[in-house]
Design a protein around this motif. Sequence first.
Motif, mmCIF file in Angstrom:
data_model
loop_
_atom_site.group_PDB
_atom_site.id
_atom_site.type_symbol
_atom_site.label_atom_id
_atom_site.label_comp_id
_atom_site.label_asym_id
_atom_site.label_seq_id
_atom_site.Cartn_x
_atom_site.Cartn_y
_atom_site.Cartn_z
ATOM 1 N N VAL A 17 0.608 -0.972 0.160
ATOM 2 C CA VAL A 17 -0.086 -0.035 -0.104
ATOM 3 C C VAL A 17 1.012 1.197 0.069
ATOM 4 O O VAL A 17 2.007 1.188 0.453
ATOM 5 C CB VAL A 17 -0.805 0.091 1.362
ATOM 6 C CG1 VAL A 17 -1.950 -1.164 1.056
ATOM 7 C CG2 VAL A 17 -0.189 0.297 2.343
ATOM 8 N N HIS A 73 -2.457 5.228 2.042
ATOM 9 C CA HIS A 73 -2.874 3.845 2.263
ATOM 10 C C HIS A 73 -3.824 3.085 1.471
ATOM 11 O O HIS A 73 -4.591 2.228 1.767
ATOM 12 C CB HIS A 73 -3.197 3.892 3.788
ATOM 13 C CG HIS A 73 -2.415 4.519 4.974
ATOM 14 N ND1 HIS A 73 -1.204 4.166 5.192
ATOM 15 C CD2 HIS A 73 -2.381 5.653 5.381
ATOM 16 C CE1 HIS A 73 -0.664 4.969 6.045
ATOM 17 N NE2 HIS A 73 -1.317 5.700 6.038
ATOM 18 N N GLN A 104 -4.143 0.545 -1.741
ATOM 19 C CA GLN A 104 -3.463 -0.577 -2.414
ATOM 20 C C GLN A 104 -2.680 -0.103 -3.491
ATOM 21 O O GLN A 104 -3.421 0.659 -4.363
ATOM 22 C CB GLN A 104 -4.236 -1.802 -2.685
ATOM 23 C CG GLN A 104 -3.255 -2.821 -2.717
ATOM 24 C CD GLN A 104 -4.063 -4.424 -2.358
ATOM 25 O OE1 GLN A 104 -5.388 -4.304 -2.076
ATOM 26 N NE2 GLN A 104 -3.214 -5.408 -2.854
#
Length: 122
Positions: A61, A66, A68
């Motif tokens: 990630v 954050h 992916q």
Amino acid sequence: MKKLIGNLSELQTLERVEKKRPGANKRIVELRALIPAPILTHYDRLMARGKKGVATIKGQVCGECHVQVPRNTILILMSGEDIQICGNCGRYLCLPEPVNPAAPPAKTKKSRGKPAALAAVA
Ligand SMILES: [Zn+2]
């Protein structure tokens, strides 16, 4: 291309963290001369908004937003063929520093031996 993202990452560290370090400004000028203008422009735009220009990928990630990162993007980064931008936050993506494989095994052996012995006693 690996070198490019390395330069960008170093530039970010210098500008955000080590600006007061002696010689930092000289290195900043050197790095800026090495990085192509369009990339520098995009990086500066992010930095001007108080964001980081480069995000380190952590566990597949983006280290900043954050979200992916597609596997294909990681593979391209690993191959060093091209630089990649996070599809969500637009930061340049870089891979985490490789862990030195020489150091940890020696430690693991020691720490693994003791608890095993203790477990056997208990
Ligand atoms: Zn992101």
